[in-house]
Design a protein around this motif. Structure first.
Motif, mmCIF file in Angstrom:
data_model
loop_
_atom_site.group_PDB
_atom_site.id
_atom_site.type_symbol
_atom_site.label_atom_id
_atom_site.label_comp_id
_atom_site.label_asym_id
_atom_site.label_seq_id
_atom_site.Cartn_x
_atom_site.Cartn_y
_atom_site.Cartn_z
ATOM 1 N N PHE A 172 0.904 -1.152 0.140
ATOM 2 C CA PHE A 172 0.121 -0.107 -0.026
ATOM 3 C C PHE A 172 0.930 1.246 -0.012
ATOM 4 N N THR A 173 0.334 2.477 -0.523
ATOM 5 C CA THR A 173 1.137 3.566 -0.425
ATOM 6 C C THR A 173 1.801 4.209 0.687
ATOM 7 N N GLU A 174 0.849 4.019 1.662
ATOM 8 C CA GLU A 174 1.310 4.677 3.049
ATOM 9 C C GLU A 174 2.548 3.363 3.611
ATOM 10 N N ASP A 175 2.314 2.255 3.478
ATOM 11 C CA ASP A 175 3.278 1.371 4.041
ATOM 12 C C ASP A 175 4.595 1.507 3.362
ATOM 13 N N GLN A 176 4.386 1.621 1.810
ATOM 14 C CA GLN A 176 5.560 1.764 1.166
ATOM 15 C C GLN A 176 6.383 3.198 1.620
ATOM 16 N N HIS A 177 5.581 4.167 1.945
ATOM 17 C CA HIS A 177 6.180 5.539 2.164
ATOM 18 C C HIS A 177 6.874 5.369 3.461
ATOM 19 N N ASN A 178 6.321 4.570 4.422
ATOM 20 C CA ASN A 178 6.792 4.601 5.715
ATOM 21 C C ASN A 178 8.357 3.569 5.590
ATOM 22 N N LEU A 179 8.142 2.482 4.789
ATOM 23 C CA LEU A 179 9.304 1.589 4.502
ATOM 24 C C LEU A 179 10.539 2.554 4.133
ATOM 25 N N ASN A 180 10.056 3.307 2.970
ATOM 26 C CA ASN A 180 11.188 4.241 2.476
ATOM 27 C C ASN A 180 11.647 5.041 3.320
ATOM 28 N N LYS A 181 10.993 5.779 4.130
ATOM 29 C CA LYS A 181 11.371 6.552 5.210
ATOM 30 C C LYS A 181 12.211 5.978 6.190
ATOM 31 N N ARG A 182 11.939 4.749 6.565
ATOM 32 C CA ARG A 182 12.682 4.041 7.505
ATOM 33 C C ARG A 182 14.160 3.513 7.009
ATOM 34 N N ILE A 183 14.226 3.127 5.594
ATOM 35 C CA ILE A 183 15.200 2.942 4.854
ATOM 36 C C ILE A 183 16.243 4.063 4.860
ATOM 37 N N LYS A 184 15.677 5.266 4.658
ATOM 38 C CA LYS A 184 16.364 6.337 4.553
ATOM 39 C C LYS A 184 17.070 6.928 5.817
ATOM 40 N N PHE A 185 16.195 6.757 6.928
ATOM 41 C CA PHE A 185 16.910 6.831 8.390
ATOM 42 C C PHE A 185 17.908 6.002 8.719
ATOM 43 N N LEU A 186 17.758 4.684 8.474
ATOM 44 C CA LEU A 186 18.701 3.475 8.682
ATOM 45 C C LEU A 186 19.958 3.743 7.934
ATOM 46 N N TYR A 187 19.768 4.173 6.690
ATOM 47 C CA TYR A 187 21.052 4.460 5.814
ATOM 48 C C TYR A 187 21.911 5.491 6.242
ATOM 49 N N ARG A 188 21.068 6.646 6.588
ATOM 50 C CA ARG A 188 22.104 7.677 7.453
ATOM 51 C C ARG A 188 22.599 7.490 8.722
ATOM 52 N N ARG A 189 22.004 6.470 9.516
ATOM 53 C CA ARG A 189 22.323 6.156 10.985
ATOM 54 C C ARG A 189 23.577 5.347 10.523
ATOM 55 N N PHE A 190 23.475 4.198 9.700
ATOM 56 C CA PHE A 190 24.595 3.459 9.498
ATOM 57 C C PHE A 190 25.802 3.982 9.000
ATOM 58 N N ASN A 191 25.568 5.144 7.998
ATOM 59 C CA ASN A 191 26.661 5.455 7.655
ATOM 60 C C ASN A 191 27.420 6.658 8.486
ATOM 61 N N HIS A 192 26.688 7.214 9.311
ATOM 62 C CA HIS A 192 27.364 8.328 10.574
ATOM 63 C C HIS A 192 27.813 7.581 11.571
ATOM 64 N N TYR A 193 27.095 6.467 11.956
ATOM 65 C CA TYR A 193 27.450 5.903 13.232
ATOM 66 C C TYR A 193 27.748 4.494 13.336
ATOM 67 N N GLY A 194 28.178 3.882 12.235
ATOM 68 C CA GLY A 194 28.467 2.307 12.085
ATOM 69 C C GLY A 194 29.715 1.894 12.608
ATOM 70 N N LYS A 195 30.088 0.612 12.550
ATOM 71 C CA LYS A 195 31.254 0.064 13.162
ATOM 72 C C LYS A 195 32.698 0.509 12.447
ATOM 73 N N HIS A 196 32.384 0.814 11.074
ATOM 74 C CA HIS A 196 33.332 1.350 10.465
ATOM 75 C C HIS A 196 33.920 2.719 10.393
#
Length: 126
Positions: free
Chosen positions: A101-125
Motif C-alpha cells: 500500500f502507498t502509506e506502508d511503502q512510504h513508511n518503509l522508504n522513510k525507515r530505509i532513508k533513516f537507517l541508511y544515514r544512521r549506519f553511515n554516520h554511526y556504524g562500526k566502520h
C-alpha cells in the motif's frame, strides 16, 4: 568544645547502628535460614518448552527431504535469511515493494532513508 573535636577526630564509629558494626566485623549473621526452601513447581508443558527442538529430527526422521527453514511459517523475505534492519528493509522493498500500500511503502522508504544515514554516520566502520 574540646570533647566535641575529639569525637570528630576519632570518627563517628561509636554511633554506627549495631547491625552495620556486626556486619563489618563479621561477628554474627543477620539472615538465618531455618529450613530448606520448597522446590518450585514448574509447568513442563508451556508453549516455549514443548516447542523446543521441534525441528531437530527432521533430517533423521524425514529422510533429509525437508529443510527446517521450509517448514517455518514467515514472510517470504525473511525465511532462512540473516541481516540487520537496513538489509531487511531493502530486501522487503525489493521483493514486495510493488505490491505494498502507498502509506506502508512510504513508511518503509522513510525507515530505509533513516537507517541508511544512521549506519553511515554511526556504524562500526566509522
Amino acid at each position: 568544645m574540646a570533647s566535641l573535636f575529639a569525637l570528630f577526630r576519632r570518627g563517628l564509629s561509636a554511633f554506627k547502628p549495631l547491625a552495620l558494626r556486626e556486619f563489618s566485623t563479621g561477628s554474627s549473621c543477620l539472615i538465618r535460614m531455618h529450613a530448606i526452601p520448597a522446590p518450585k513447581q514448574i509447568d513442563r508443558w508451556t508453549e516455549k518448552r514443548n516447542m523446543f527442538g521441534i525441528y531437530d529430527n527432521i533430517g533423521i526422521l524425514g529422510g533429509f527431504r525437508a529443510h527446517p527453514k521450509d517448514l517455518i511459517v514467515a514472510p517470504v523475505w525473511l525465511k532462512g535469511w540473516r541481516g540487520n534492519e537496513l538489509q531487511r528493509c531493502i530486501r522487503k522493498k525489493k521483493m514486495v515493494g510493488d505490491r505494498m500500500f502507498t502509506e506502508d511503502q512510504h513508511n518503509l522508504n522513510k525507515r530505509i532513508k533513516f537507517l541508511y544515514r544512521r549506519f553511515n554516520h554511526y556504524g562500526k566502520h566509522r
